[in-house]
Enzyme design. Structure first.
Site, PDB file in Angstrom:
ATOM      1  N   ASP A  26       0.974  -1.305  -0.193  1.00 51.53           N
ATOM      2  CA  ASP A  26      -0.033   0.045   0.004  1.00 51.53           C
ATOM      3  C   ASP A  26       0.849   1.372  -0.154  1.00 51.53           C
ATOM      4  OD1 ASP A  26      -2.205  -1.349  -0.282  1.00 51.53           O
ATOM      5  OD2 ASP A  26      -2.907  -0.984   1.873  1.00 51.53           O
ATOM      6  N   ASN A  72      -3.094  -4.395  -1.135  1.00 51.71           N
ATOM      7  CA  ASN A  72      -4.504  -4.385  -1.252  1.00 51.71           C
ATOM      8  C   ASN A  72      -5.107  -3.285  -2.253  1.00 51.71           C
ATOM      9  OD1 ASN A  72      -4.448  -3.321   1.368  1.00 51.71           O
ATOM     10  ND2 ASN A  72      -6.792  -3.430   1.028  1.00 51.71           N
ATOM     11  N   HIS A  73      -4.377  -2.136  -1.724  1.00 47.39           N
ATOM     12  CA  HIS A  73      -4.746  -0.765  -2.657  1.00 47.39           C
ATOM     13  C   HIS A  73      -4.123  -0.569  -4.138  1.00 47.39           C
ATOM     14  CE1 HIS A  73      -7.304   1.567   0.337  1.00 47.39           C
ATOM     15  NE2 HIS A  73      -6.858   0.720   1.149  1.00 47.39           N
ATOM     16  N   HIS A  83       1.144  -8.646   3.420  1.00 44.32           N
ATOM     17  CA  HIS A  83       0.034  -7.886   3.482  1.00 44.32           C
ATOM     18  C   HIS A  83      -1.198  -8.363   3.478  1.00 44.32           C
ATOM     19  CE1 HIS A  83      -0.814  -3.273   2.895  1.00 44.32           C
ATOM     20  NE2 HIS A  83      -2.029  -3.857   2.612  1.00 44.32           N
TER      21      HIS A  83
END
Length: 721
Positions: free
Chosen positions: A104, A170-171, A259
């Site tokens: 991220d 995940n972003h 992550h």
């Protein structure tokens, strides 16, 4: 070790493998005593310190920087970049060997040009230079860095002083054509070393980046973000393999960067610690935003865990309200330690809870009640004033770059009372807090026994605002399951695929996600119904049954398939369909340009009604081929002079608006014994007998314009403890 506590300031920490950590003060005293004996002892001590420095790894660790978060907010738009710049400054001051990022880096999957530009500026400012890199990579770079032949600091065309190694979160996960992400862009620019990208979710092999500095050996494992449920299943199936280190496995310190969800959100919606490999010495856990430097000893394994947390608050909850830290990992020989460094450019965040009824009982007002909006507003305003007054006390101004306006969040249990508009309430604090529109959050107290299942950074999810993409998926899933599933169930579209398409549309700005998904599912249903050509479906109920049968098969398939794989498969199908469409259009255009061969036509002699018109034969440049002649007289001469015209004659030209080209109009009026045929018929007859057809004169018959579409490294033995 209690959660959230830092490691004491020792010279080094022994890796948690049956060795006990001991302070080095006795050794330092002995060295000092030896130094009193003479100058030779002092020189020996200096030499020993130099040797220790030569084999000491210093690594700055950061995760969840979320660059570009609220970049359009005039107050908070620069928060993420301010904190990131402080991290880079600290790394340069501490003279670290490299920076390790746990995912991220950006807040958006498709960051704006402004965010990318600002990030590149900061990386060039602090990570580029002529400082000598003191460590070496001894593993296969192509395996570590997804085909790249070398790390950025090994490239002779680049000048890197502080290398950055990072995974995706995940972003900023891979998406779109080619399955690329923002980390791929920075890696291609030579600013970061991107690793940990899994290409096969069903069988994951994690190869370490092997680093050596003197006698110290560091093995860096990494795995970018994947869907928690799918990765959980892959771990359970024992399909996640940590490739071992060469030689003596006990001589390497193994670091694993991940992550994923650490907090329990469901039976499979997190990664339990017991699934991780016991050969790991330290786990750097990204995605969770609460800063817990630790290291925390794993309850089920022999490794430690550090959770650096985010460097910018992206949600107003307990996990974000504390002070922010980044750890520096120091590794020397077979010992390591974590040293926390506080960030001072973080925006202050004051968070508090209150029960409306209790606040009213402390300050009762005659003739009022907690069901009166004005009364509630005055009670809560006094509470917010108190929180603002404590900002400088709780957040000392240790840096001139610390933002002035704090974040303020007051969670109010309004049981038995009424709520008020948070936006209207915040107007009185405009210019005094950074988030005037969402200061208040009303909730009702949970009943006993309805607490959350979270373990790390546990907080009441009911009282927290939704968090980014996860909330979108949950809202869509809940609506499809409870609302539409009960009243209006979908017949053709599988809910799993519609949910995935909506999530890509919202979170990844994929404008074609919904359209292509709906179109693909309709075409898939049609193919499914046509697969058995002999079977006839006569009634509607049987047709619905077959369509639902296909839908159930798709849902079962999606349960074991990763969304990234499904999205990539959908994009490949779209590309194949577009290629087929272009090919079909090109072939059709080619056929239009090609002359069509026709059978010889009857001459006017058989008709006998009127004489044939005069004709001038033209070549393809519009020049005359010979003298004018009558159509009936030209049949024999044409075969000798121009070949078999009838065999090469083109079909009559299509009707076109406007005048034909000049070459088609270049004819001479010949003497005629009888009345000539109408001009329209004459042009039509000429077009049939010229060497080039009308279409050929308009478009070049060039077929060249038509588009024709027609190492894994050796696995080492695992470390045994």
């Amino acid at each position: 070790m209690p959660r959230g506590t830092a490691v004491p300031g020792r010279r080094a920490r022994v890796v948690p493998k049956e060795e006990k950590v001991e302070d080095e003060e006795p050794e330092m005293d002995a060295a000092a005593a030896g130094g009193e004996e003479g100058g030779e002892g002092g020189e020996g001590e200096d030499e020993q310190e130099r040797e220790e420095e030569e084999r000491l790894f210093k690594v700055m660790i950061a995760t969840d920087t979320h660059l570009g978060y609220k970049e359009r907010d005039p107050v908070r738009g620069d928060d993420s970049f301010r904190a990131f710049e402080e991290i880079l400054q600290k790394a340069k001051e501490e003279n670290v060997d490299f920076i390790l990022h746990g995912g991220d880096l950006f807040h958006d999957n498709n960051p704006s040009r402004k965010s990318i530009h600002r990030t590149i500026e900061l990386l060039r400012k602090y990570c580029c230079g002529k400082k000598k890199i003191e460590f070496n990579i001894v593993s296969d770079r192509a395996v570590n860095f997804h085909g790249k032949p070398s790390a950025n600091f090994e490239d002779q065309n680049l000048s890197i002083s502080i290398p950055v190694f990072g995974i995706h979160g995940n972003h900023d996960d891979p998406a779109g054509e080619g399955s690329l992400c923002s980390m791929d862009v920075l890696s291609a620019a030579g600013l970061v070393n991107y690793f940990g990208k899994a290409t096969n979710i069903a069988d994951i092999k994690i190869h370490p980046i092997l680093l050596k500095k003197g006698a110290t050996k560091l093995a860096l494992y990494g795995l970018g973000n994947l869907r928690d449920e799918r990765l959980y299943q892959t771990f359970k199936e024992k399909k996640v393999q940590f490739i071992g280190t060469p030689g003596d496995p006990t001589s390497w310190i193994n670091i694993f960067v991940i992550h994923q969800n650490r907090v329990v959100h469901g039976k499979k919606n997190y990664i339990p610690e017991e699934l991780l490999d016991n050969s790991i010495d330290l786990v750097v856990w990204g995605h969770e935003h609460e800063s817990i430097i630790g290291p925390q000893e794993s309850a089920v394994g022999s490794f430690g865990i550090t959770q650096p947390g985010s460097s910018v608050a992206t949600s107003l909850c307990d996990g974000e309200s504390g002070k922010k830290f980044v750890p520096i990992l120091e590794v020397q020989g077979d010992r390591w330690r974590l040293r926390p460094i506080q960030l001072h450019t973080i925006r202050p965040f004051q968070m508090s809870d209150c029960v409306l009824r209790e606040e009213y009982e402390k300050n009762p007002m005659a003739g009022t009640s907690i069901n009166d909006e004005d009364t509630v507003s005055e009670l809560l305003a006094a509470k917010v004033e108190e929180m603002i007054a404590n900002v400088d006390k709780d957040w000392p101004r240790n840096s001139p770059d610390r933002p002035d306006l704090p974040l303020v969040r007051l969670r109010v249990d309004y049981a038995g009372g009424t709520t008020i508009s948070s936006a209207r309430f915040g107007q009185r604090f405009q210019g005094r807090v950074a988030n005037p529109k969402d200061i208040l959050h009303f909730h009702r107290r949970r009943r006993a026994g309805s607490g959350t299942t979270g373990r790390i950074g546990e907080y009441d999810e009911e009282m927290d605002e939704p968090n980014d993409s996860a909330s979108v998926a949950d809202i869509i899933s809940g609506y499809l399951e409870h609302e539409m599933g009960a009243n209006h169930p979908l017949s053709i579209l599988p809910e799993t695929r519609l949910r995935s398409a909506l999530q890509e549309f919202v979170t990844k700005n994929d404008g074609s996600a919904i359209t292509s998904t709906v179109k693909g599912e309709i075409e898939g249903s049609q193919k499914y119904l046509r697969k058995d050509k002999t079977e006839q479906v006569d009634n509607e109920s049987e047709l619905e049954r077959k369509v639902r049968e296909r839908k159930d098969e798709i849902v079962a398939q999606d349960a074991s398939e990763d969304p990234a794989e499904r999205a990539e498969r959908r994009r490949k199908a779209e590309a194949a369909a577009e290629t087929a469409r272009i090919k079909s259009a090109s072939v059709g255009q080619k056929r239009k340009r090609e002359p069509v061969k026709k059978e010889p036509r009857k001459t006017n002699a058989k008709r006998g009604a009127r004489a044939a018109p005069a004709l001038v034969l033209l070549d393809e440049d519009g020049d005359e081929l010979g003298d004018s002649m009558n159509l009936e007289e030209s049949s024999a001469a044409s075969s000798d002079e121009c070949g078999d015209i009838d065999a090469d004659v083109a079909s009559p030209p299509p009707k076109r608006r406007g005048r034909p080209p000049a070459a088609a109009r270049k004819t001479k009026a010949a003497p005629r014994a009888k009345k000539a045929a109408p001009a329209k018929a004459t042009r039509s007859r000429k077009a049939r007998t010229t060497k080039k057809s009308y279409v050929d004169l308009v478009a070049d018959d060039d077929d060249d314009d038509v588009i024709d579409f027609d190492s894994t490294a050796n696995a080492w033995g695992k470390k045994k403890k």
